[in-house]
Design a protein around this motif. Sequence first.
Motif, PDB file in Angstrom:
ATOM      1  N   GLY A  81       0.951  -1.305   0.043  1.00  0.00           N
ATOM      2  CA  GLY A  81      -0.102  -0.013   0.060  1.00  0.00           C
ATOM      3  C   GLY A  81       0.742   1.335   0.012  1.00  0.00           C
ATOM      4  N   ARG A  86       3.383   1.718  -5.241  1.00  0.00           N
ATOM      5  CA  ARG A  86       2.558   1.900  -6.394  1.00  0.00           C
ATOM      6  C   ARG A  86       3.319   2.792  -7.541  1.00  0.00           C
ATOM      7  NH1 ARG A  86      -0.144   6.160  -8.295  1.00  0.00           N
ATOM      8  NH2 ARG A  86       0.579   7.650  -6.811  1.00  0.00           N
ATOM      9  N   ASN A 114      -2.325  -7.357  -5.524  1.00  0.00           N
ATOM     10  CA  ASN A 114      -2.972  -6.152  -4.832  1.00  0.00           C
ATOM     11  C   ASN A 114      -2.385  -4.655  -5.561  1.00  0.00           C
ATOM     12  OD1 ASN A 114      -5.016  -7.795  -3.564  1.00  0.00           O
ATOM     13  ND2 ASN A 114      -3.406  -8.247  -2.047  1.00  0.00           N
TER      14      ASN A 114
END
Length: 118
Positions: A81, A86, A114
């Motif tokens: 996360g 990212r 994810n």
Amino acid sequence: MPSRRAEKWRIKTSPDLWHPRLEALHDLSSDLISQAYTEIDRVYEAVRKILDRYGVLANERLIYRCYAEELWKISKKYKAGSETLRKEAQAITMVYAMRDCNPDILMEIGKLFNLEVF
């Protein structure tokens, strides 16, 4: 006569010194390697299923497998996360998109980790 540095290196790398250390770490190392291989084998299997659904031929599969490996590596390196994860995932994805990889396949592989890759 060997240099002083060469002699130090010879002493430091003596099998008599390293054997006990390697033997002591062997079980731990084997467990960690087994864990990593099991994880990457699961990733390969999931990628295989995606590629089968899209009808990707054998000679094109390797590039997607390499893409999955890169995402796996960064997913282990950065916190889940995180902004860094990212951005890294998106940068890697852009490289593979420029190699004419199917964006839908790249997105599905990203979902295995994810990650929103686009």
